[in-house]
Design a protein around this motif. Structure first.
Motif, PDB file in Angstrom:
ATOM      1  N   GLU A   1       0.811  -1.216   0.000  1.00  0.00           N
ATOM      2  CA  GLU A   1       0.000   0.000   0.000  1.00  0.00           C
ATOM      3  C   GLU A   1       0.847   1.270   0.000  1.00  0.00           C
ATOM      4  O   GLU A   1       0.368   2.335  -0.383  1.00  0.00           O
ATOM      5  CB  GLU A   1      -0.929   0.050   1.233  1.00  0.00           C
ATOM      6  CG  GLU A   1      -1.937  -1.056   1.296  1.00  0.00           C
ATOM      7  CD  GLU A   1      -1.437  -2.333   1.959  1.00  0.00           C
ATOM      8  OE1 GLU A   1      -2.273  -3.186   2.280  1.00  0.00           O
ATOM      9  OE2 GLU A   1      -0.214  -2.497   2.161  1.00  0.00           O
TER      10      GLU A   1
ATOM     11  N   SER B   1      -4.522 -11.476  -0.118  1.00  0.00           N
ATOM     12  CA  SER B   1      -4.141 -11.491   1.295  1.00  0.00           C
ATOM     13  C   SER B   1      -3.844 -10.124   1.898  1.00  0.00           C
ATOM     14  O   SER B   1      -3.658 -10.030   3.104  1.00  0.00           O
ATOM     15  CB  SER B   1      -2.929 -12.407   1.501  1.00  0.00           C
ATOM     16  OG  SER B   1      -1.857 -11.973   0.718  1.00  0.00           O
ATOM     17  N   VAL B   2      -3.813  -9.078   1.105  1.00  0.00           N
ATOM     18  CA  VAL B   2      -3.610  -7.748   1.676  1.00  0.00           C
ATOM     19  C   VAL B   2      -4.896  -7.265   2.323  1.00  0.00           C
ATOM     20  O   VAL B   2      -5.993  -7.697   1.953  1.00  0.00           O
ATOM     21  CB  VAL B   2      -3.114  -6.735   0.615  1.00  0.00           C
ATOM     22  CG1 VAL B   2      -1.761  -7.130   0.076  1.00  0.00           C
ATOM     23  CG2 VAL B   2      -4.122  -6.564  -0.502  1.00  0.00           C
ATOM     24  N   LYS B   3      -4.770  -6.361   3.303  1.00  0.00           N
ATOM     25  CA  LYS B   3      -5.964  -5.876   3.993  1.00  0.00           C
ATOM     26  C   LYS B   3      -6.846  -5.016   3.101  1.00  0.00           C
ATOM     27  O   LYS B   3      -8.064  -5.080   3.180  1.00  0.00           O
ATOM     28  CB  LYS B   3      -5.562  -5.095   5.246  1.00  0.00           C
ATOM     29  CG  LYS B   3      -5.032  -5.978   6.331  1.00  0.00           C
ATOM     30  CD  LYS B   3      -4.709  -5.212   7.580  1.00  0.00           C
ATOM     31  CE  LYS B   3      -4.123  -6.177   8.606  1.00  0.00           C
ATOM     32  NZ  LYS B   3      -3.681  -5.518   9.801  1.00  0.00           N
ATOM     33  N   GLU B   4      -6.232  -4.199   2.254  1.00  0.00           N
ATOM     34  CA  GLU B   4      -7.003  -3.286   1.407  1.00  0.00           C
ATOM     35  C   GLU B   4      -6.557  -3.383  -0.055  1.00  0.00           C
ATOM     36  O   GLU B   4      -5.702  -2.615  -0.491  1.00  0.00           O
ATOM     37  CB  GLU B   4      -6.825  -1.858   1.901  1.00  0.00           C
ATOM     38  CG  GLU B   4      -7.369  -1.628   3.300  1.00  0.00           C
ATOM     39  CD  GLU B   4      -7.191  -0.186   3.736  1.00  0.00           C
ATOM     40  OE1 GLU B   4      -7.582   0.717   2.965  1.00  0.00           O
ATOM     41  OE2 GLU B   4      -6.661   0.025   4.829  1.00  0.00           O
TER      42      GLU B   4
ATOM     43  N   GLY C   1      -3.965 -15.039   5.945  1.00  0.00           N
ATOM     44  CA  GLY C   1      -4.984 -14.028   5.675  1.00  0.00           C
ATOM     45  C   GLY C   1      -5.592 -14.086   4.293  1.00  0.00           C
ATOM     46  O   GLY C   1      -6.416 -13.245   3.935  1.00  0.00           O
TER      47      GLY C   1
ATOM     48  N   SER D   1      -7.908 -14.605   1.266  1.00  0.00           N
ATOM     49  CA  SER D   1      -9.347 -14.736   1.079  1.00  0.00           C
ATOM     50  C   SER D   1      -9.628 -15.158  -0.350  1.00  0.00           C
ATOM     51  O   SER D   1      -9.259 -14.470  -1.298  1.00  0.00           O
ATOM     52  CB  SER D   1     -10.066 -13.414   1.348  1.00  0.00           C
ATOM     53  OG  SER D   1     -11.423 -13.526   0.978  1.00  0.00           O
TER      54      SER D   1
END
Length: 139
Positions: free
Chosen positions: A24, A44-47, A96, A98
């Motif tokens: 990011e 797998s990154v948050k955003e 993490g 998804s």
């Protein structure tokens, strides 16, 4: 894996500039990169939208973002049902990750000048991982 990557690059006489940064916030100047390559990162990154915005920011005009991702299966399919069922253990096991993200939609909505996507399936016993996309987005 940087050690392995450096060793392999050295074997071919390549010089690398590896940086340990978050996707990011790369710290790279605006429009300074010819190409970004991403393999199974956006899952797998948050955003993911923030990562895609950063990629757009650092790509030179006409630069390319080349990616491979596994994506959400179509509603009503056995693969989609297994993605829902295995969502939490899958994320715990695979840092993490998804399998339920519409990453094609995210790339298409990120403001690239053009996006080309190929859909395919892996032949694997890991059913949630089957739907894949590979593509090129141009700045």
């Amino acid at each position: 894996m940087h050690g392995r990557l450096r060793a392999e690059a050295s074997r071919y006489g390549l010089e690398l500039d590896l940086r340990e940064r978050m996707a990011e916030k790369t710290g790279l100047p605006d429009q300074s990169v010819d190409s970004v390559i991403s393999s199974l990162v956006l899952c797998s990154v948050k955003e993911p939208d923030a990562v895609l915005a950063e990629i757009r920011r650092i790509l030179k005009p006409g630069g390319t973002f080349r990616f491979v991702e596994h994506v959400v299966a179509e509603d009503g399919t056995p693969t989609r049902a297994s993605q829902r069922l295995l969502r939490r253990p899958w994320a715990w096991t695979f840092e993490g990750c998804s399998c339920e993200r519409d990453l094609e939609g995210a790339v298409r909505a990120a403001g690239f000048a053009s996006v080309t996507v190929e859909h395919y399936r892996l032949h694997t016993p890991f059913l949630p991982f089957n739907p894949q996309i590979a593509g090129i987005a141009e700045a």
